[in-house]
Design a protein around this motif. Structure first.
Motif, PDB file in Angstrom:
ATOM      1  N   PHE A 319       1.027  -1.223  -0.287  1.00 11.15           N
ATOM      2  CA  PHE A 319       0.043   0.164   0.085  1.00 11.15           C
ATOM      3  C   PHE A 319       0.844   0.680  -0.033  1.00 11.15           C
ATOM      4  O   PHE A 319       1.852   0.977   1.056  1.00 11.15           O
ATOM      5  N   TYR A 320       0.365   2.185  -0.882  1.00  8.11           N
ATOM      6  CA  TYR A 320       1.408   3.697  -1.069  1.00  8.11           C
ATOM      7  C   TYR A 320       0.590   4.265   0.073  1.00  8.11           C
ATOM      8  O   TYR A 320      -0.743   4.878   0.340  1.00  8.11           O
ATOM      9  N   TRP A 321       1.345   5.266   0.808  1.00 10.58           N
ATOM     10  CA  TRP A 321       1.349   6.363   1.769  1.00 10.58           C
ATOM     11  C   TRP A 321       0.387   7.672   1.398  1.00 10.58           C
ATOM     12  O   TRP A 321       1.182   7.847   1.262  1.00 10.58           O
ATOM     13  N   GLU A 322      -0.790   7.512   1.115  1.00  9.81           N
ATOM     14  CA  GLU A 322      -1.661   8.890   0.515  1.00  9.81           C
ATOM     15  C   GLU A 322      -0.718   9.706  -0.982  1.00  9.81           C
ATOM     16  O   GLU A 322      -0.107  10.750  -0.745  1.00  9.81           O
ATOM     17  N   PRO A 323      -0.496   9.113  -1.806  1.00 12.63           N
ATOM     18  CA  PRO A 323      -0.314   8.931  -3.244  1.00 12.63           C
ATOM     19  C   PRO A 323      -0.498  10.410  -3.766  1.00 12.63           C
ATOM     20  O   PRO A 323      -0.174  10.968  -4.392  1.00 12.63           O
ATOM     21  N   GLU A 324      -1.867  10.865  -3.147  1.00 11.57           N
ATOM     22  CA  GLU A 324      -2.733  11.575  -4.233  1.00 11.57           C
ATOM     23  C   GLU A 324      -2.483  12.297  -3.476  1.00 11.57           C
ATOM     24  O   GLU A 324      -2.628  13.989  -4.045  1.00 11.57           O
ATOM     25  N   ALA A 325      -1.265  13.250  -2.118  1.00 11.04           N
ATOM     26  CA  ALA A 325      -1.715  15.013  -1.382  1.00 11.04           C
ATOM     27  C   ALA A 325      -0.418  15.630  -2.285  1.00 11.04           C
ATOM     28  O   ALA A 325       0.560  15.102  -2.325  1.00 11.04           O
ATOM     29  N   TYR A 326      -0.452  15.793  -3.192  1.00  7.86           N
ATOM     30  CA  TYR A 326       0.322  17.543  -3.944  1.00  7.86           C
ATOM     31  C   TYR A 326       0.040  18.576  -3.819  1.00  7.86           C
ATOM     32  O   TYR A 326      -1.453  19.274  -2.953  1.00  7.86           O
TER      33      TYR A 326
END
Length: 351
Positions: A319-326
């Motif tokens: 699982f990738y942690w918070e990939p959407e955080a930009y």
């Protein structure tokens, strides 16, 4: 999980040292039967997922997400289109601003369920971030005696699970605590001073999950997946104190200079956990510098391959942690660029 306020807590793991991770071989997940600490489990599924717990908060701040062609798209759908099949969501007891409380959890879980994605719930047992550097009790629990605290952990866990069930959601996995390198609910549950207490708290959460859903797999999650001595200390201690778990969860946050070494060490650790405890393993969190997406893709491709290589399908997912955080909370380890598009890092989840 990562602490948004301090990037340092991503890299520094309480008194146990820094996080980092592992390199690769190849296999595919097949139907397997695994005897864990509490019995036999069967896996036919390799989880390729993301923790997107910030998503509703970001959307409320007018953040939008776009596919590689520049077309605006729902974030979870976009991640599914990139090859992900699972979503991880944290839950806090009584957060000041409401984000990641039970109601917010249900909103996100229903969206993931509607997309046919499997769901992991990450109980922090805190009103805010719990990680190796802090495991703060919820304000309402501070003055409870230990026996009442055990009961409260059970009842709260059961209540959240029942709320999900009432919304037709059955989590596939539940973490009883987040990055509990030194236990949780300090000081009562600090593992280095009272492993038996921590084991009782884990068991209370485990029992509550199983009472609502016997099929949900319970994870004990600690960081520094490369650190075999930490994992042996923790799980030897839990085992000797009668704690139950189904899966051993790990975090892994390497840098460009050490990811290959850490991946190799993590694979060694994963294999040891499977052998030592007859328990499958899962990478519950990874992250990498968003500014170095090409290296991030190499790291992720290697780690996914290594996890799949574990014998008898006992490597259950990444699982990738918070990939959407930009452009968000000063967090720099996501996998979207500054315009809201996924970087090439997420191409690692395509296969």
């Amino acid at each position: 999980m990562k602490n948004t306020i301090s990037l340092l807590s991503i890299l520094v793991c309480c008194f146990w040292g820094c996080k980092k991770d592992t390199p690769a071989t190849t296999t595919t997940a097949t139907t397997t039967t695994t005897t864990g600490s509490t019995g036999t489990t069967t896996s036919t599924f390799f989880a390729k997922g993301a923790d997107v717990s910030w998503l509703t908060q970001m959307e409320a701040s007018n953040y939008k997400f776009y596919n590689s062609s520049g077309t605006q798209q729902d974030c979870m759908q976009l991640l599914k289109d990139k090859g992900m099949n699972a979503i991880r969501l944290r839950v806090w007891v009584n957060p000041t601003d409401g984000w990641c409380n039970t109601a917010d959890l249900v909103v996100k879980a229903k969206r993931a369920s509607a997309l046919g994605m499997k769901i992991m719930i990450d109980f922090h047992y805190s009103d805010s971030w719990a990680d190796p550097s802090k495991q703060t009790k919820p304000a309402a629990w501070v003055n409870l005696d230990f026996n009442t605290l055990i009961t409260t952990v059970h009842d709260y866990t059961q209540s959240v699970m029942n709320t999900l069930k009432a919304n037709n959601i059955t989590p596939d996995w539940v973490q009883v605590g987040n990055e509990t390198n030194d236990g949780m609910l300090w000081e009562n549950g600090r593992a280095s001073t009272n492993m038996a207490n921590f084991a009782k708290l884990v068991s209370a959460g485990y029992q509550a999950v199983k009472e609502v859903s016997s099929t949900t797999q319970v994870i004990v999650h600690i960081s520094n997946g490369y650190d075999n001595s930490l994992f042996r200390w923790m799980f030897d201690g839990l085992k000797s104190n009668g704690a139950k778990w189904d899966i051993i969860g790990m975090s892994l946050y390497p840098t460009a200079s050490n990811w290959q070494t850490y991946n190799t060490q993590c694979l060694t650790n994963m294999n040891d956990m499977v052998s030592r405890y007859s328990t499958p393993v899962m990478i519950c969190e990874v992250g990498f510098a968003a500014s170095d997406a090409t290296t991030a893709k190499a790291f992720l491709t290697d780690l996914i391959s290594k996890t799949k290589s574990i014998s008898n399908g006992n490597g259950l997912g990444v699982f990738y942690w918070e990939p959407e955080a930009y452009n968000w909370m000063n967090y720099g380890l996501g996998a979207f660029d500054q315009s809201g598009k996924p970087t090439v890092a997420l191409d690692a989840f395509a296969n």
